[in-house]
Design a protein around this motif. Structure first.
Motif, PDB file in Angstrom:
ATOM      1  N   LYS A 114       0.859  -1.176   0.000  1.00 33.90           N
ATOM      2  CA  LYS A 114       0.000   0.000   0.000  1.00 33.90           C
ATOM      3  C   LYS A 114       0.899   1.230   0.000  1.00 33.90           C
ATOM      4  CE  LYS A 114      -3.849   2.305   2.335  1.00 33.90           C
ATOM      5  NZ  LYS A 114      -4.796   2.270   3.479  1.00 33.90           N
ATOM      6  N   ASN A 115       0.824   1.981  -1.070  1.00 35.92           N
ATOM      7  CA  ASN A 115       1.666   3.163  -1.260  1.00 35.92           C
ATOM      8  C   ASN A 115       3.133   2.762  -1.148  1.00 35.92           C
ATOM      9  OD1 ASN A 115      -0.666   4.743  -1.569  1.00 35.92           O
ATOM     10  ND2 ASN A 115      -0.830   5.064   0.640  1.00 35.92           N
ATOM     11  N   ASP A 116       3.864   3.314  -0.188  1.00 34.49           N
ATOM     12  CA  ASP A 116       5.292   3.048  -0.054  1.00 34.49           C
ATOM     13  C   ASP A 116       5.603   1.941   0.948  1.00 34.49           C
ATOM     14  OD1 ASP A 116       6.204   5.087  -1.863  1.00 34.49           O
ATOM     15  OD2 ASP A 116       5.623   6.565  -0.351  1.00 34.49           O
ATOM     16  N   THR A 117       4.599   1.286   1.475  1.00 33.95           N
ATOM     17  CA  THR A 117       4.807   0.242   2.481  1.00 33.95           C
ATOM     18  C   THR A 117       4.441  -1.116   1.898  1.00 33.95           C
ATOM     19  OG1 THR A 117       4.338   1.767   4.298  1.00 33.95           O
ATOM     20  CG2 THR A 117       4.160  -0.581   4.766  1.00 33.95           C
ATOM     21  N   SER A 118       5.317  -2.097   2.125  1.00 31.41           N
ATOM     22  CA  SER A 118       5.073  -3.452   1.628  1.00 31.41           C
ATOM     23  C   SER A 118       5.449  -4.454   2.701  1.00 31.41           C
ATOM     24  CB  SER A 118       5.881  -3.717   0.346  1.00 31.41           C
ATOM     25  OG  SER A 118       7.273  -3.594   0.600  1.00 31.41           O
ATOM     26  N   MET A 119       4.817  -5.620   2.652  1.00 26.53           N
ATOM     27  CA  MET A 119       5.098  -6.728   3.563  1.00 26.53           C
ATOM     28  C   MET A 119       5.026  -8.020   2.768  1.00 26.53           C
ATOM     29  SD  MET A 119       2.987  -5.726   7.031  1.00 26.53           S
ATOM     30  CE  MET A 119       1.469  -5.399   6.132  1.00 26.53           C
ATOM     31  N   GLN A 133       9.977 -16.737   6.568  1.00 27.93           N
ATOM     32  CA  GLN A 133      10.490 -15.363   6.674  1.00 27.93           C
ATOM     33  C   GLN A 133       9.345 -14.361   6.571  1.00 27.93           C
ATOM     34  OE1 GLN A 133      12.644 -12.777   3.468  1.00 27.93           O
ATOM     35  NE2 GLN A 133      14.246 -13.989   4.454  1.00 27.93           N
ATOM     36  N   PHE A 134       9.369 -13.387   7.475  1.00 30.16           N
ATOM     37  CA  PHE A 134       8.447 -12.248   7.388  1.00 30.16           C
ATOM     38  C   PHE A 134       9.269 -10.996   7.151  1.00 30.16           C
ATOM     39  CE2 PHE A 134       6.329  -8.578   9.302  1.00 30.16           C
ATOM     40  CZ  PHE A 134       5.138  -8.578   8.566  1.00 30.16           C
ATOM     41  N   TYR A 135       8.811 -10.195   6.190  1.00 29.00           N
ATOM     42  CA  TYR A 135       9.569  -9.011   5.776  1.00 29.00           C
ATOM     43  C   TYR A 135       8.605  -7.841   5.628  1.00 29.00           C
ATOM     44  CZ  TYR A 135      12.694  -6.135   2.844  1.00 29.00           C
ATOM     45  OH  TYR A 135      13.475  -5.136   2.333  1.00 29.00           O
ATOM     46  N   SER A 136       8.974  -6.703   6.185  1.00 26.96           N
ATOM     47  CA  SER A 136       8.176  -5.485   5.997  1.00 26.96           C
ATOM     48  C   SER A 136       9.119  -4.342   5.653  1.00 26.96           C
ATOM     49  CB  SER A 136       7.365  -5.150   7.247  1.00 26.96           C
ATOM     50  OG  SER A 136       8.213  -4.791   8.315  1.00 26.96           O
ATOM     51  N   GLN A 137       8.632  -3.422   4.829  1.00 19.99           N
ATOM     52  CA  GLN A 137       9.476  -2.325   4.368  1.00 19.99           C
ATOM     53  C   GLN A 137       8.632  -1.104   4.056  1.00 19.99           C
ATOM     54  OE1 GLN A 137      12.723  -2.866   1.268  1.00 19.99           O
ATOM     55  NE2 GLN A 137      11.271  -1.681   0.053  1.00 19.99           N
ATOM     56  N   THR A 138       9.110   0.042   4.520  1.00 19.71           N
ATOM     57  CA  THR A 138       8.575   1.338   4.111  1.00 19.71           C
ATOM     58  C   THR A 138       9.692   2.091   3.426  1.00 19.71           C
ATOM     59  OG1 THR A 138       7.020   1.395   5.973  1.00 19.71           O
ATOM     60  CG2 THR A 138       7.517   3.482   4.888  1.00 19.71           C
ATOM     61  N   ASN A 139       9.483   2.440   2.169  1.00 13.86           N
ATOM     62  CA  ASN A 139      10.549   3.008   1.346  1.00 13.86           C
ATOM     63  C   ASN A 139      10.081   4.338   0.773  1.00 13.86           C
ATOM     64  OD1 ASN A 139      12.933   3.308  -0.024  1.00 13.86           O
ATOM     65  ND2 ASN A 139      12.618   1.583  -1.419  1.00 13.86           N
ATOM     66  N   LYS A 140      10.448   5.424   1.474  1.00  8.68           N
ATOM     67  CA  LYS A 140      10.073   6.764   1.042  1.00  8.68           C
ATOM     68  C   LYS A 140      11.316   7.595   0.761  1.00  8.68           C
ATOM     69  CE  LYS A 140       5.804   6.927   3.794  1.00  8.68           C
ATOM     70  NZ  LYS A 140       5.043   7.705   4.804  1.00  8.68           N
ATOM     71  N   ARG A 141      11.082   8.753   0.185  1.00  8.83           N
ATOM     72  CA  ARG A 141      12.193   9.635  -0.150  1.00  8.83           C
ATOM     73  C   ARG A 141      12.941  10.094   1.092  1.00  8.83           C
ATOM     74  NH1 ARG A 141      15.570  11.122  -4.335  1.00  8.83           N
ATOM     75  NH2 ARG A 141      16.234  13.272  -4.095  1.00  8.83           N
ATOM     76  N   ASP A 142      12.239  10.321   2.179  1.00  7.14           N
ATOM     77  CA  ASP A 142      12.887  10.840   3.379  1.00  7.14           C
ATOM     78  C   ASP A 142      12.917   9.837   4.523  1.00  7.14           C
ATOM     79  OD1 ASP A 142      10.201  10.793   3.747  1.00  7.14           O
ATOM     80  OD2 ASP A 142      10.041  12.757   4.699  1.00  7.14           O
ATOM     81  N   TYR A 143      12.461   8.591   4.259  1.00  8.91           N
ATOM     82  CA  TYR A 143      12.323   7.650   5.366  1.00  8.91           C
ATOM     83  C   TYR A 143      12.339   6.230   4.824  1.00  8.91           C
ATOM     84  CZ  TYR A 143       9.981   5.274   9.293  1.00  8.91           C
ATOM     85  OH  TYR A 143       9.657   4.427  10.331  1.00  8.91           O
ATOM     86  N   PHE A 144      13.169   5.367   5.435  1.00 14.85           N
ATOM     87  CA  PHE A 144      13.237   3.967   5.046  1.00 14.85           C
ATOM     88  C   PHE A 144      13.268   3.124   6.311  1.00 14.85           C
ATOM     89  CE2 PHE A 144      15.741   0.100   4.350  1.00 14.85           C
ATOM     90  CZ  PHE A 144      15.065  -0.464   3.276  1.00 14.85           C
ATOM     91  N   LEU A 145      12.422   2.099   6.346  1.00 12.68           N
ATOM     92  CA  LEU A 145      12.394   1.193   7.484  1.00 12.68           C
ATOM     93  C   LEU A 145      12.226  -0.229   6.973  1.00 12.68           C
ATOM     94  CD1 LEU A 145      12.295   0.653  10.551  1.00 12.68           C
ATOM     95  CD2 LEU A 145       9.808   0.945  10.418  1.00 12.68           C
ATOM     96  N   LYS A 146      13.159  -1.105   7.384  1.00 14.85           N
ATOM     97  CA  LYS A 146      13.103  -2.511   6.988  1.00 14.85           C
ATOM     98  C   LYS A 146      13.151  -3.388   8.224  1.00 14.85           C
ATOM     99  CE  LYS A 146      16.762  -4.772   5.417  1.00 14.85           C
ATOM    100  NZ  LYS A 146      17.844  -5.266   4.535  1.00 14.85           N
ATOM    101  N   GLU A 147      12.271  -4.379   8.253  1.00 14.97           N
ATOM    102  CA  GLU A 147      12.249  -5.362   9.338  1.00 14.97           C
ATOM    103  C   GLU A 147      12.131  -6.749   8.714  1.00 14.97           C
ATOM    104  OE1 GLU A 147      12.049  -6.800  13.319  1.00 14.97           O
ATOM    105  OE2 GLU A 147      12.244  -4.702  12.704  1.00 14.97           O
ATOM    106  N   LYS A 148      13.066  -7.643   9.082  1.00 11.98           N
ATOM    107  CA  LYS A 148      13.054  -9.000   8.525  1.00 11.98           C
ATOM    108  C   LYS A 148      13.314 -10.008   9.634  1.00 11.98           C
ATOM    109  CE  LYS A 148      16.472 -10.477   5.899  1.00 11.98           C
ATOM    110  NZ  LYS A 148      17.332 -10.703   4.719  1.00 11.98           N
ATOM    111  N   PHE A 149      12.454 -11.011   9.718  1.00 13.05           N
ATOM    112  CA  PHE A 149      12.610 -12.077  10.707  1.00 13.05           C
ATOM    113  C   PHE A 149      12.592 -13.413   9.975  1.00 13.05           C
ATOM    114  CE2 PHE A 149      10.816 -15.206  13.709  1.00 13.05           C
ATOM    115  CZ  PHE A 149      11.834 -15.170  14.665  1.00 13.05           C
ATOM    116  N   THR A 150      13.619 -14.238  10.216  1.00 13.62           N
ATOM    117  CA  THR A 150      13.774 -15.505   9.504  1.00 13.62           C
ATOM    118  C   THR A 150      14.071 -16.626  10.486  1.00 13.62           C
ATOM    119  OG1 THR A 150      14.739 -14.302   7.626  1.00 13.62           O
ATOM    120  CG2 THR A 150      15.005 -16.695   7.651  1.00 13.62           C
ATOM    121  N   VAL A 151      13.405 -17.763  10.324  1.00 16.99           N
ATOM    122  CA  VAL A 151      13.732 -18.983  11.069  1.00 16.99           C
ATOM    123  C   VAL A 151      13.974 -20.077  10.040  1.00 16.99           C
ATOM    124  CG1 VAL A 151      12.500 -18.372  13.172  1.00 16.99           C
ATOM    125  CG2 VAL A 151      11.281 -19.557  11.338  1.00 16.99           C
ATOM    126  N   ALA A 152      14.952 -20.955  10.337  1.00 16.87           N
ATOM    127  CA  ALA A 152      15.298 -22.011   9.386  1.00 16.87           C
ATOM    128  C   ALA A 152      15.767 -23.242  10.138  1.00 16.87           C
ATOM    129  CB  ALA A 152      16.397 -21.529   8.432  1.00 16.87           C
TER     130      ALA A 152
END
Length: 844
Positions: free
Chosen positions: A321-326, A371-390
């Motif tokens: 949704k817009n600049d945020t993805s999961m 793996q769960f991954y979330s990301q907000t990717n904007k011109r002035d703001y970037f946030l990435k969160e990734k959690f992985t189990v294997a």
């Protein structure tokens, strides 16, 4: 008083009028009103100023005094004019049809759009292509390695997108091996691609990104492919289902496959993603993989060597949704392999007899991950969160004959969990980054050897690591200043037990705590096509393992890049490193790697020094479809320890001795590719050469050696005629080893040619041959010729029937040679027997 009040009131009105007349710098973004996709290259114009939008649809413009409106124009869209006081955060242009009377406009084969090269898939595809990877392999400037890694101009890509969406992460083999080329409009190569929008214009990666732009009818609906196949060898089967849906808000991809025809499931779910987490020299693993008895390196392509039984299940669901993805990814891979190989090793010494080994080995792997991954990717703001189990379970059984007769069993289990966090905040002149990674791993390994004498090596490790890094940056017009600081902590508990080897037997628990406090000042400069960067990392390391050890490391690096023209650039770097011993060198308990090799670490607590210099040149001309790259690297290292091989009874003990050791190496590689005949044909050649000199020890005697290698790989791919397609590749290699004044060398030559006859759009016949030639040091040669054939019948656009025959001559053995540090080994490897496979494929 009234006079003063009137004067102040007039000045205030004047200031208001000036403010209204000069709107200052305006920023915004232009998108397609129907799809919300960015409009690249849109002309933005105002009084006394104009600009165009970048690949993200963004623009910056400073109108002159008196400007009252901003206009937007781009071919294929309705023109738009807005007042300077409007909101430009999302300017929406409406598409329109442009009618050209009596003119037929044909899409070009390849064209440049800023820093993006666009390859028209329809121009490069031919009738024999099945998946989009078949087209990508023929694009000039692009290479696809055997494991599926895509390279552009000699470097792996750092991102892979589907319609600008990063929803599959680094597992792009799932897409490239299954999506039909008929569903893809273009392949877009984004040079010097920066995936983090907040870092655009600040950091310029050397790697490129790739985007597959889908056709309109492949969007927002389920597309995919199903296949069933059966054959004889004596019994072969292949069944698979791949389906994908690319909607605007939700994306899905599902894959199921079972196979015993030589396919490798790891190549499809392998994570090729570029690790952009840390700016410092971050090492993924601080501890080695001690046991190596189950590791096999096959010399030929996998379809020739993998006697397999493989399974794959994968599910990816993503939301945007817009600049945020999961996204959520679930993977399972099962693989059972049978290998038969042998080797004879010469140690260039009359004191050491030749060693002969024949190995019949079966390996089994079960690999599960989520793996769960979330990301907000904007011109002035970037946030990435990734959690992985294997979780991984590996098992290997070997029957060894030759110099020794024995059985060898390896049992590995692994559980790991990791969490990544990355935050980037940016304004026009300042940058702030916060990065965190926490990992946990538990790995119980067991090696059992049963022969004249039995031995058991048990090795269990539990490892927890936490790394936190922050970065501050200040930007001016031409200069950028950064300060990076971080703390890297690692705790390890290793339970090691070795029994059955007499004096080498041991049983103990080893604990280690490592801390790395580091800071890196950095300064960047950019102007008039020049880019330069100077980094000076400083580290304080504390190792609490077998005592306390403190070190101070540094590794300054200078990088300079010059954009010579719009088509070419040259770059160079020079680096120096003062490094401390690796922490595992403090654990001196003997560890059995396989039935014949023991490793014993030895830490002299002394530093090593390294110097490295690299020079690279790249050229690309999209209009002429010409790409060229060349690089040269020099490395020098100086250490206070030297590797030492001790031949004790039946064992080789690998350890170290305190001895000054200097090594030097040169490495040159490059390549060119050229599209011919309006993209129907691509020709090219890759070259490489290396020279290295160093010393090693055997039974405490210093032995200097020098090794030279060279390789040339010409290739030809494409359609000679509408009904005739051919792919030809050759690979010549030369290697020479000089030890104590004695020279030893060998030559290899491999070539393959596959020719496809296409009498109609629905029928095609392919015949291919692979030829392998090895010239051994004694002058004798080994030849291997493999023949393949296939026939394809396309009933319609959805159904494809095929009959494939591999290794028609039923050749079973491949012979080759390679060099170790102070040895030469001649190998023979059992390859797959003749196979015939009939398949039905359905695309939807």
């Amino acid at each position: 008083m009234n006079r003063y009040s009137f004067f102040i009131f007039c000045v205030f009105l004047g200031l208001l009028s000036v403010s209204a007349a000069d709107p200052g710098e305006l920023r915004g973004k232009v998108v397609n009103a129907d799809t919300d996709e960015p409009v690249t290259g849109c002309i933005v114009k105002s009084k006394g100023a104009f600009t165009s939008t970048d690949k993200e649809g963004r623009f910056v413009i400073t109108p002159k005094s008196g400007a009252d409106s901003i206009s937007f124009r781009f071919m294929g869209y309705e023109s738009l004019s807005l007042p300077v006081t409007a909101d430009f955060s999302c300017v929406r242009l409406s598409p329109r049809v442009t009618q050209l009377n009596d003119v037929i406009v044909k899409a070009p084969d390849i064209y440049a759009k800023g820093d993006t090269l666009v390859f028209n898939v329809a121009k490069y595809a031919n009738a024999k292509d099945n998946a989009i990877i078949d087209v990508i392999k023929r694009l000039p400037g692009i290479k696809v390695k055997d494991d599926g890694t895509i390279e552009y101009q000699g470097k792996p890509i750092n991102k892979f997108y589907l319609d600008g969406n990063d929803f599959i992460g680094g597992q792009y083999g799932l897409a490239t091996n299954n999506i039909s080329h008929k569903d893809v409009a273009s392949v877009e190569v984004m040079e010097n691609h920066q995936p983090v929008k907040a870092l655009e214009g600040i950091e310029f990666p050397e790697e490129a990104g790739i985007n597959l732009k889908l056709k309109d009818d492949a969007r927002s609906r389920w597309v995919g492919v199903a296949q069933v196949a059966a054959g004889a060898q004596p019994l072969l089967y292949d069944g698979s289902l791949f389906t994908m849906r690319m909607a605007s808000k939700i994306q899905n991809m599902f894959t199921l496959k079972a196979d015993n025809t030589g396919w490798n499931p790891a190549n499809e779910i392998r994570e090729h993603d570029f690790d952009d987490m840390f700016s410092s020299d971050y090492t993924e693993s601080l501890w080695p993989e001690y046991i190596s008895a189950d590791i096999i390196n096959a010399p030929l392509t996998e379809k020739r060597t993998r006697d397999n039984l493989s399974w794959l299940a994968n599910a990816i669901t993503a939301w945007k949704k817009n600049d945020t993805s999961m996204r959520l990814k679930l993977n399972y891979m099962g693989d059972r392999l049978d290998y038969n190989s042998g080797m004879t090793t010469d140690y260039f010494s009359s004191q050491i007899p030749q060693f002969v080994q024949n190995n019949a080995q079966r390996t089994q792997t079960h690999d599960m991950s989520a793996q769960f991954y979330s990301q907000t990717n904007k011109r002035d703001y970037f946030l990435k969160e990734k959690f992985t189990v294997a979780g991984i379970w590996d098992k290997s059984n070997s029957t060894v004959t030759g110099s020794y007769d024995l059985a060898q069993l390896v049992d590995r289990k692994s559980f790991s969990a990791s969490n990544d966090l990355k935050l980037v905040k940016r304004n026009e002149k300042k940058l702030f980054t916060l990065i965190s990674r926490n990992t946990f791993g538990h790995n119980p390994d067991l090696l059992t050897v049963a022969g004249d004498e039995d031995a058991v090596q048990s090795l269990g490790t539990t490892d927890f690591r936490s790394t936190t890094e922050t970065r501050f940056g200040k930007m001016t017009r031409f200069w950028k200043y950064y300060l990076t600081a971080g703390l890297d902590l690692d705790w390890l508990r290793m339970n090691s037990s070795l029994a059955g080897l007499g004096e080498f037997d041991n049983n103990g628990i080893h604990e280690a705590f490592l801390s790395n406090l580091y800071a890196t000042p950095q300064i960047d400069y950019e102007r008039n096509g020049w880019r330069a960067s100077l980094r000076i990392p400083l580290k304080w390391l504390h190792h609490s393992v077998a005592g306390r050890h403190d070190y101070v490391n540094t590794s300054p690096r200078l990088y300079v890049r010059r954009q010579l023209t719009s088509k070419s650039d040259v770059s160079g770097s020079v680096a120096y490193s003062l490094g401390s011993p690796q922490p595992y060198m403090n654990i001196t308990a003997p560890v059995l790697s396989d039935y014949r090799n023991l490793f014993i670490a030895d830490n002299p607590d002394k530093y090593s020094q390294k110097i490295a210099a690299t020079l690279s040149y790249r050229y690309r001309n999209p209009l002429k479809s010409l790409f060229f790259n060349l690089s040269a690297t020099y490395n020098h290292s100086r250490t206070s320890i030297m590797s030492n091989q001790l031949f004790i009874d039946d064992f080789i003990v690998s350890t170290y001795a305190q001895r000054l050791n200097n090594s030097n190496s040169w490495y040159v590689n490059g390549g060119f590719s050229k599209g011919l005949g309006h993209s129907r044909i691509v020709v090219g050649c890759d070259v490489n050469a290396s020279v290295s000199s160093a010393s090693s020890m055997r039974d405490y005697d210093v032995i200097p050696y020098r090794q030279m290698t060279a390789g040339v790989k010409p290739y030809f791919k494409g359609s000679l005629l509408k009904w005739l397609s051919a792919n030809y590749e050759a690979d010549y290699g030369f290697s020479k080893m000089k030890i104590n004044g004695e020279t030893n060398d060998y030559h290899t030559f491999r070539q393959n040619i596959f020719t496809t006859i296409i009498p109609s759009d629905i029928v095609q016949f392919t015949i291919g041959a692979e030829h392998f030639l090895t010239r051994f040091p004694e002058g004798n040669t080994a030849n291997l010729l493999l023949l393949d054939a296939s026939a394809v019948w396309r009933l319609n656009n959805k159904v494809r029937l095929s009959l494939t025959a591999d290794n028609l001559l039923n050749r079973r053995s491949y012979e080759y040679v390679n060099y170790g540090t102070l040895s030469r080994s001649e190998h023979h490897f059992l390859i797959r027997r003749r196979s015939i496979l009939a398949s039905v494929q359905y695309r939807f």
